[in-house]
Each structure stands twice: as C-alpha cells, then as structure tokens.
Design a protein around this motif. Structure first.
Motif, short mmCIF file in Angstrom:
data_model
loop_
_atom_site.label_atom_id
_atom_site.label_comp_id
_atom_site.label_asym_id
_atom_site.label_seq_id
_atom_site.Cartn_x
_atom_site.Cartn_y
_atom_site.Cartn_z
N GLY A 76 -4.28 -1.15 -39.14
CA GLY A 76 -3.52 0.03 -39.33
C GLY A 76 -4.21 1.29 -38.92
O GLY A 76 -3.73 2.15 -38.13
N GLY A 77 -5.53 1.43 -39.56
CA GLY A 77 -6.24 2.62 -38.87
C GLY A 77 -6.43 2.78 -37.60
O GLY A 77 -6.33 4.13 -37.00
N GLN A 78 -6.80 1.56 -36.80
CA GLN A 78 -7.04 1.72 -35.43
C GLN A 78 -5.94 1.85 -34.71
O GLN A 78 -5.92 2.60 -33.62
CB GLN A 78 -7.58 0.18 -34.92
CG GLN A 78 -7.97 0.15 -33.35
CD GLN A 78 -8.20 -1.33 -33.28
OE1 GLN A 78 -8.44 -2.30 -33.95
NE2 GLN A 78 -8.49 -1.37 -31.86
N LEU A 84 -1.17 6.50 -32.11
CA LEU A 84 -0.27 7.70 -32.49
C LEU A 84 -0.95 8.88 -32.11
O LEU A 84 -0.45 9.92 -31.63
CB LEU A 84 0.12 7.49 -33.92
CG LEU A 84 1.27 6.80 -34.22
CD1 LEU A 84 1.36 5.33 -33.94
CD2 LEU A 84 1.92 7.10 -35.67
N MET A 85 -2.35 8.93 -32.67
CA MET A 85 -3.15 10.10 -32.51
C MET A 85 -3.88 10.02 -31.09
O MET A 85 -4.61 11.06 -30.63
CB MET A 85 -4.21 9.96 -33.56
CG MET A 85 -3.63 10.35 -34.92
SD MET A 85 -2.55 11.58 -35.11
CE MET A 85 -3.71 13.03 -34.93
N GLY A 86 -3.72 8.70 -30.28
CA GLY A 86 -4.43 8.65 -29.02
C GLY A 86 -3.40 8.90 -27.76
O GLY A 86 -3.53 9.92 -27.20
N MET A 87 -2.82 7.87 -27.37
CA MET A 87 -1.76 7.86 -26.23
C MET A 87 -0.68 8.71 -26.67
O MET A 87 -0.09 9.09 -25.65
CB MET A 87 -1.58 6.51 -25.99
CG MET A 87 -2.62 5.53 -25.41
SD MET A 87 -2.13 3.94 -24.73
CE MET A 87 -1.38 4.85 -23.14
N LYS A 91 3.28 13.63 -27.57
CA LYS A 91 4.60 13.36 -27.89
C LYS A 91 5.09 13.47 -29.15
O LYS A 91 4.22 13.97 -30.25
CB LYS A 91 4.74 11.62 -27.88
CG LYS A 91 4.03 11.08 -26.69
CD LYS A 91 4.91 11.30 -25.26
CE LYS A 91 4.27 10.81 -24.16
NZ LYS A 91 5.03 11.25 -22.74
N THR A 92 6.36 13.72 -29.45
CA THR A 92 7.20 14.12 -30.66
C THR A 92 7.14 12.83 -31.63
O THR A 92 8.07 11.87 -30.90
CB THR A 92 8.39 14.73 -30.52
OG1 THR A 92 7.92 15.97 -29.78
CG2 THR A 92 8.89 15.06 -31.88
N ILE A 93 6.65 12.57 -32.65
CA ILE A 93 6.60 11.25 -33.39
C ILE A 93 7.28 11.69 -34.55
O ILE A 93 6.78 12.52 -35.43
CB ILE A 93 5.25 10.68 -33.59
CG1 ILE A 93 4.60 10.46 -32.05
CG2 ILE A 93 5.27 9.41 -34.29
CD1 ILE A 93 3.25 9.96 -32.16
N VAL A 100 -0.12 6.96 -47.65
CA VAL A 100 -0.54 8.23 -47.58
C VAL A 100 -1.86 8.56 -46.94
O VAL A 100 -1.98 9.72 -46.56
CB VAL A 100 -0.65 8.76 -49.00
CG1 VAL A 100 0.90 8.68 -49.90
CG2 VAL A 100 -1.57 8.16 -49.63
N GLU A 101 -2.60 7.60 -46.56
CA GLU A 101 -3.57 7.94 -45.95
C GLU A 101 -3.46 8.40 -44.51
O GLU A 101 -4.36 9.07 -43.78
CB GLU A 101 -4.87 6.86 -45.68
CG GLU A 101 -4.42 5.46 -45.12
CD GLU A 101 -3.63 4.50 -46.03
OE1 GLU A 101 -3.73 3.51 -45.47
OE2 GLU A 101 -3.23 4.97 -46.96
N PHE A 102 -2.48 8.35 -43.92
CA PHE A 102 -2.02 8.84 -42.64
C PHE A 102 -1.15 10.02 -42.69
O PHE A 102 -0.99 10.59 -41.58
CB PHE A 102 -1.05 7.58 -41.79
CG PHE A 102 -1.72 6.30 -41.88
CD1 PHE A 102 -3.12 6.15 -41.09
CD2 PHE A 102 -1.19 5.16 -42.49
CE1 PHE A 102 -3.64 5.04 -41.01
CE2 PHE A 102 -1.69 4.05 -42.30
CZ PHE A 102 -3.24 3.88 -41.70
#
Length: 495
Positions: A76-78, A84-87, A91-93, A100-102
C-alpha cells in the motif's frame, strides 16, 4: 496486450502499481488467462490491476474507493508513493480510505460520520481543531505499533523454536537422509508437472471436437436409455405394420378394380370399400401409435439425459467451473438439450421409417415391375458415392458450428457483467466488433452446412428424375399385356 507490453508507458504503469513481481509469478506473464470474476488471482491483485487499467487511460479525474484495503502495508505504501503521488501527481484524485497514514499528503480531507460530512480541512488543521480526529489518528498509530510488535515477537519465538528443534532432531535427520531425498525427488517431480501444466498460462482449454464417424455406442446409449430399449422394437413393428397396411390397401385397389369399363368387376363395391377402409383404419392406428411412442420415448430419453447432466454439474468440483467457461455449460443445457428434446427422437425415427418404406417399395417393385431393377445397381452405387462424399463434410460442419456457439454466450455474459467498465473505458466498439466476429465464426459453418444440403438435394433430385423417366420409358416400351395397367399405376405411385 502484446502491442502494449513493450511501450514505456505500459512498463511505468506496471511498476507504479506494484505488479512487476506478480507478473513474474504468473505462468505466462501478462498474457496469463484470468478466469471468470478473477478466480485465479487474489483480492490485492484484482485491485492493483484495476488501478493500473485506470492509470493507463490517463484521465483527468480519478475516483478511488478504498484502494489500499486489499493490500498489505508495504504494498500500500509503494502504491501510494509511486502511483498516486507519482504518475498521478498532476491529476485530481478523490479517494476514500480508512488508513490515516495516507492522509497527510491530501490537499483536503472530508471527515464522514453517519453518512454526513462533519469536518473538512487539511491534516494539520483537523489535528488542531480538537474534534476527535486526533483520537482516530492516535488509535490507528497504536494499532499499527501493536501489530508490528506482535509480528516481531512471533518472529523471534519462531526462530528460537526452530533452532531448538534443529539441535534436537539433528541425529534423526542424519538417519532419515534416504527418506528426505525421496521426498525431495517427489516434490521436484510434482513441481515440474505443475510447471508443465501451467507453462502456457491458460486456465481454460479449447473445447474438444470429435473427429471421424459417430460410434455405434452413441446410438445404442440413446436407444436403451429408457426401459432398456424395450419400446424401440414396438415402434419398428408399428411402422412395419403401417407400411404393410398401406401397400396392402394400394394392392387391393389395383387388384379389385377393373382396368377398363367393359371388364366385369371381380368383387362387389361394398366389399371393395369395406376392405379398403379397414386397411386404411389399421394404417392410421399404426401411425398414431408410432407417433405417440416416438414422442414419448424421445421426451423420456431427453429428460433422463438432462437429469444426468444436471447431477454431474451439481456434483462437479470447483476446478471444473474454473477451467470450463460458462458459455460452454449454457450451450450444453440450452442448445444441445433442445436438440434432444425436439429433434433427435424424430430424426432417428424417420431414419428407421425411411428404411422400412424403402424395403416396402422394393417389395412392391419386385412383384409388379421387376424389369426396373436393371437400374437399381448403378443408382445404388451413385447414392453410395454421394453418401461417402456428403456425410463426412456435413458432420464436420455441424461440429464446427456447435463449437463456435459457446464463445458467443461466454462473451455476451462477460460483456453484461462488465458493461459498466466497458462504457467507462470507452471500449464499446471493441466489444461490439468482437461479438460480431464471434457471430460470423458461428454463422460461417452453418452457411456451408446449408450449402452442402442444397448440393446433395440437387443431385438427388436429378437422380430421382432420371430414374423416374427411365422407369416410365421402360414400362411403356414393354409388350402389351406384359404388365397389368392397374399395377402399373400402383408401381408409378411408389416412385
């Protein structure tokens, strides 16, 4: 998929969605067949494949419903970091999550409670507002720490236990070396066998198609399915009596009626009609009994085969449904069962009835116009040639047509199940073209089968017309008085 596998974008999506190791474990990589509803992949793999499919579309807005629920913390972290934070960083997500760690990376957080939005803001703002959000974060952090501590302690205990067992059983292992080697050999052979089975990466295999003629066991199994085949001889006897009564009625009229108006009748008109009506009634009763028995036997046989098939399907192991497409099962219980219900009994019956009728015709011709048999041998040889040429072709075309039907049902069922995804990814045209292609593949053998039937009918009609013309010419050229005119007309009606 083969066209996309070599592209840089495709490889980046696979790596960002943490699918690289999963594809390496698959038997045939990204060409491995996935069963219906993803039966041969895990929940986490399903979720990551769905995310990868959406990421590859390169949309502007992404909606994720708890995308990290079916994966472990590391994956999940990867996934969050690379995907989500890379490609998708530009984008609007909008994503829903209980982890909650995300949340610190989110621009805006909406806190839901009871189906309503109770608070909104950034991660730091919600912590400062003292509304209970910090309690959720703290409880989640404590839960993660307890899980990590439990895993560490269990790992230490298992390591100590393994060391103790290894020291205690060292002497026993030395004595059991031979048995261990045998076990290793068996495991390796089993692994090799499993690898050979899955090396192509195909879960379902192509439907097997029989070749050559239909064995006698198939016909025998159908005939003896109901009451051990006791009703089959009764049907044959009923048809035989029908043919006898029909020939007798025609022969009676040809014998009893005077050939000319000047000839004295052999029998009275009342007796003539009485015998003829009696023979006709006997023929009608025989045909009625034959028809009822054929319908009854066909229905009972189809019902028995359906019950046996249903019992086999209900008692089949789960592996059968994993490797057998739904369309193939639906084709068996729908189209094939319809043939058993409505066609098989009548077709077998008409085959036997045609043989009996042919024997009756030969019997009449042998008694009335035996010179016509001069053409019987060449006509029989020509019909045999037609049979040897037509039957194998028609049989293989029918098998091809039946095999091409299950893929249509399977594809249609899958399209209905995934209609939302098909419309969402704009793949309507591709699936429509695939459906039309499958229909064309099914219709093509059917068209050629109809063409083969027309080919045979045309040649048989030509042969029949030739035989009829030859017989009439031969009978007309016979000397006067050689044949009774009444019997000549009866013989003509049997051609």
């Amino acid at each position: 998929m083969p066209k996309l596998a070599g592209t840089e974008k495709y490889q980046k999506v696979i790596q960002a969605c943490a699918l690289t190791k999963d594809l390496e474990l698959f038997a045939n990589g990204d060409l491995t067949e996935i069963g219906e509803r993803g039966i041969n992949i895990s929940g986490g793999q399903k979720q990551r494949i769905q995310i990868a499919r959406s990421v590859y579309q390169d949309a502007d807005i992404y909606l994720f419903d708890d995308p990290f629920s079916a994966v472990d913390a590391h994956t999940g972290g990867q996934l969050f970091k690379d995907c989500l934070m890379g490609m998708l960083k530009d984008k609007t997500i909008l994503y829903v999550t209980h982890q909650v760690e995300f949340l610190p990376a989110a621009d805006l957080i909406l806190v839901m409670q009871g189906g309503k939005i109770v608070e909104k803001g950034t991660f730091d703002d919600l912590l400062k507002q003292n509304i209970g959000f910090e309690a959720i974060v703290g409880a989640h952090s404590q839960a993660i720490e307890s899980v990590i501590n439990a895993e560490s302690s269990s790992r230490i205990l298992s390591t100590d236990r393994n060391n103790l067992e290894n020291s205690d059983n060292e002497f026993e292992k030395e004595n059991d070396t031979g048995y261990q080697l045998q076990g290793i050999i068996k495991q390796e052979s089993a692994h090799d066998a499993s690898h050979r089975i899955n090396e192509k990466g195909r879960l379902t295999q192509d439907e097997e198609r029989e070749k050559g003629g239909i064995g006698k066991k198939v016909y025998w199994a159908y005939l003896v399915a109901v009451h051990g085949g006791a009703l089959a001889p009764v049907i044959v006897v009923a048809q035989s009596f029908f043919q006898i009564f029909q020939v007798a009625s025609n022969y009676w009229m040809a014998w009893a009626c005077p050939p000319t108006s000047t000839t004295t009748p052999r029998l009275g008109l009342g007796l003539l009609f009485f015998v003829y009506i009696s023979l006709s009634l006997g023929s009608a009763l025989c045909i009625l009994g034959r028809t009822m028995l054929v319908s009854l036997v066909g229905l009972l046989t189809a019902e028995k085969f359906f019950k046996n098939m249903l019992q086999c399907i209900l008692h089949a192991p789960m592996s059968f449904f994993d490797s057998t497409p739904t369309g193939r099962i639906l084709n068996r219980i729908s189209n094939d069962q319809t043939v058993l219900d409505l066609q098989m009994g009548n077709k077998l019956g008409w085959c036997a009835f045609s043989v009996i009728q042919l024997l009756g015709t030969i019997g009449v011709m042998s008694q009335v116009a035996w010179p016509v048999f001069a053409i019987l041998i060449p006509v029989t040889a020509i019909c045999y040639v037609f049979q040897r040429y037509y039957i194998p072709t028609a049989r293989e075309l029918a098998r091809l047509s039946q095999i091409q039907r299950p893929p249509i049902l399977h594809h249609f069922a899958e399209s209905l199940t995934g209609s939302a995804s098909i419309r969402a990814y704009g793949q309507n045209d591709r699936f429509s073209k695939a459906n039309i292609s499958l229909i064309n593949n099914h219709s093509r053998p059917g068209f050629h089968s109809i063409s083969a039937v027309e080919w045979l009918c045309f040649r048989l009609n030509m042969l029949s017309n030739f035989v009829f013309a030859f017989s009439l010419t031969l009978l007309v050229c016979l000397p006067e008085g050689f044949i009774n005119p009444s019997k000549f007309c009866m013989d003509t009606s049997y051609r």
